[in-house]
Write an enzyme that holds these catalytic residues in place. Structure first.
Site, PDB file in Angstrom:
ATOM      1  CD1 TRP A 103     -10.839  53.291  55.252  1.00  0.00           C
ATOM      2  CD2 TRP A 103     -10.617  51.954  53.471  1.00  0.00           C
ATOM      3  NE1 TRP A 103     -10.250  52.112  55.668  1.00  0.00           N
ATOM      4  CE2 TRP A 103     -10.100  51.291  54.605  1.00  0.00           C
ATOM      5  CE3 TRP A 103     -10.568  51.306  52.230  1.00  0.00           C
ATOM      6  CZ2 TRP A 103      -9.546  49.997  54.536  1.00  0.00           C
ATOM      7  CZ3 TRP A 103     -10.028  50.024  52.162  1.00  0.00           C
ATOM      8  CH2 TRP A 103      -9.519  49.393  53.302  1.00  0.00           C
ATOM      9  CE  LYS A 155     -13.154  47.337  58.292  1.00  0.00           C
ATOM     10  NZ  LYS A 155     -13.267  48.277  57.210  1.00  0.00           N
ATOM     11  CG  ASP A 205     -16.912  53.780  53.152  1.00  0.00           C
ATOM     12  OD1 ASP A 205     -17.519  52.955  53.871  1.00  0.00           O
ATOM     13  OD2 ASP A 205     -15.730  53.632  52.792  1.00  0.00           O
TER      14      ASP A 205
END
Ligand SMILES: *Cc1c(COP(=O)(O)O)cnc(C)c1O
Length: 362
Positions: free
Chosen positions: A104, A197, A173
């Site tokens: 990511w 999530k 993030d």
């Protein structure tokens, strides 16, 4: 009438708290006497206005966020944030700093590079297959910001304490660990998280932005790609992801009123992870892949002696209602995602299965 519920270890979209699902079902057809579901009312109505405002207020209370921050909901997931951050917040002539801890982070870096920004990757754990969180780095003093990924969903690593940097805003993030533990919001210029999530269904990213960041936003950006558009219009320049935001507001209510806040949530998450890591550590069959000190409390990644055994493990687990244990397709192995909504009972059930599987196949 209730169907069965499995022990859900999916990485995302992931488990939601059962009381939240039940509340949605309860009020779905007739939302608060409106004679409509929340997916059928106008986003300009009082019903939805209350929902989006309540979601924002609950996030503020849970994270103890100061008045100088705004809470936004922006479609396009965390992935659009990879692109919006450098586009909006890179200062002219000043570099943007990134720490690379996996897939990511790598994607976030790529989006800044595509835009021709002066990208400095000041630390990376790539040489050890992203199995740890780097602690030794120097942030360029004149940097626009420092970007990092608080929890690496795929490799199962997590920052235990966040980097401390003077004068450079942090950007993070937090897709896979937001609201899993308390932390201080003040050093951040921006925090973002894809909802699917830890806080709700897919369909939006939650963005927490410090108001002074608005001064950096170039005037000539397209309207929908400017943070200022969302800041000025309470995330409703256009139609937002209404059902997702509604579900988020219920998850936040559950966190506040049923769990009792983030200190308590963190304590529960800590004990869930501890049970799994302790079990893996005493085993000569299962092997954890993240370095001690960098282990994620949200995504527990582990290997078995062979890939064949891993496939059998995932398949046999599913037969006894333990779902989502396959590692990310890019890395293989096994992964148990134990976000806020996955209860300690599921962790106990998993350890019981792991014990039985090893006895049978080990
Ligand atoms: C899942 C994930 C993403 C991607 O999120 P999308 O909402 O699908 O764009 C980004 N970062 C992290 C840490 C993730 O876990």
């Amino acid at each position: 009438m209730m169907g069965k519920r499995i022990h859900n270890f999916n990485a995302g979209p992931a488990a939601l708290p059962l009381p939240v699902l039940e509340e949605i079902r309860e009020e779905f057809v007739d939302y608060k006497g409106s004679g409509m579901s929340i997916t059928e009312v106008s986003h300009r109505s009082k019903w939805f206005d209350d929902v989006i405002n309540e979601a924002g207020e609950r996030v503020r209370r849970l994270l103890n966020i100061g008045d100088d921050f705004k809470v936004l909901f922006i479609q396009g997931g965390a992935s659009l944030q990879f692109c919006m951050i450098p586009m909006n917040l890179a200062l002219v002539g000043k570099p943007v700093c990134y720490i690379n801890t996996g897939t990511w982070s790598t994607k976030a870096i790529k989006e800044a590079e595509i835009q021709g920004k002066d990208v400095r990757v000041i630390a990376s754990s790539e040489e050890k297959d992203f199995s740890y969180i780097p602690t030794d780095f120097q942030v360029t003093e004149e940097a626009s910001y420092l970007h990092f990924t608080s929890n690496n969903t795929i490799k199962g690593t997590q920052w235990e304490a966040f980097p401390k940097v003077d004068g450079v805003p942090l950007i993070c993030d937090m897709s896979s660990d937001i609201l899993s533990r308390p932390f201080e919001v003040a050093p951040f210029g921006l925090i973002y998280a894809g909802a699917q999530k830890n806080i709700g269904p897919s369909g939006t990213a939650m963005v927490i932005i410090r108001e002074d960041m608005a001064e950096r936003v170039p005037k000539d950006l397209p309207t929908m790609l400017k943070y200022t558009t969302f800041m000025e219009k309470n995330s409703m320049f256009n139609t937002p992801s209404c059902f997702t935001i509604y579900t988020i507001s219920l998850v936040l209510k559950w966190l506040e009123e049923t769990i009792g806040g983030l200190e308590e949530m963190a304590r529960i998450n800590q004990s869930k992870a501890q049970i799994l890591y302790d079990f893996i550590d005493q085993s000569d069959f299962y092997r954890g892949t993240a370095a001690q000190g960098s282990r994620s409390l949200m995504n527990v990644t582990f290997r078995l002696p062979t890939e064949d055994l891993e496939s059998k493990f995932v398949a046999d687990a599913a037969k006894v209602d333990l779902g989502g244990l396959k590692g990310h397709r890019s890395v293989g192995g096994c992964r148990a995602s134990i976000y806020n909504a996955t209860g300690i009972d599921s962790v106990h059930a998993l350890v019981e299965f792991m014990t039985e599987f090893k006895k049978r196949e080990g």
